[in-house]
Design a protein around this motif. Sequence first.
Motif: not given
Length: 370
Positions: A100-129
Amino acid sequence: MEPGDERGGRWLREIGPVELLRRLRASDGTAAEALGGMTPKRLGAYRLRAGRVEPERDLTAVAEAGGRFVCPGDREWPSQLDDLGDARPIGLWVRGRPDLRLWALRSVAVVGARACTPYGSHMAATLGAGLAERGWVVVSGAAFGVDGAAHRGALAAGGATVAVLACGVDVAYPRGHTELIGRVVEQGLVVGELPPSEHPTRSRFILRNRVIAALTRGTVVVEAEYRSGSLVTARDAQRIGRFVMGVPGPATSGLSAGVHELLRGEGVLVTDASEIVELVGEIGELAPRRRGPVLPRDLLATATAAVLDALPYRDSADARDVARAAGTTVDEALARLYELHSLGFVERGGEGWRLTPRPTRGEDTRRGDT
């Protein structure tokens, strides 16, 4: 203690966990009264909880789930959580093989709405990948909507992801993400502040967000209304000096209103993973330069472009007229016209010069548009 209990955190800092537990469990209660800072009724609630604690049972339960308990002082403890001060977690329950410590050193949080739009879902998946492909760990809360899309994007890219839960790490919540959380355990990490079998509450969701913010180098909000737990995460990140970023959306979308308000303040606008990495990464991790397509006319020298602009749109003109319009000599104009002829911009008809007709109707040949 509940997550984020600053009073309890102060006691732990001042007298340590062993002495604190001894005082709370003392049969006569006088030792606990020496803690101070609260009413007898509130102190009684602490004592009631302390009397029911079974650490061995919890440690056995997490071990049976393939997990472990990590606390301050352990080699695996992410020291950036200490930025939360007395509100830092007492410890974290962890499932998954990575450190956990090593992974946290190079990590980014991606958060947002639960009831998101298709655009939000697409952007979140694209950023995650995109973040995963660049060697960054994607951290989120395993909720429906943006959280789940970010986790799936990282998993699909074969990358690293961490789910921070508001319940026990052996509890799949939400139930609809049971399979996703199982995949995160296999490929990444699932962490939480609460002992095994504990279930989430509204307050625990809100307090969980401070862990997401502190664990990572920065927080990206994809979609959020004005009242949103994602904005709580962003404010927590901002308060402890982390980077705060937002993905813009339509100005007419209520789900983007909170993000836009964030961007009007301290938030930084980002549109892809490279822009996020440029902000949170090391020196030299720059996003590619953004520019439109390079057109043939853009490559012409200034003097040559001036001669091209001097030619009439439909009629032809002789070298003297071109020179006068371009503000140069006749010899210079002729030299540039022959250069433009060789490049296919102009053609000669008798003693005059004219623009080469383009096949595309209504096109401005003077600019070389395509």
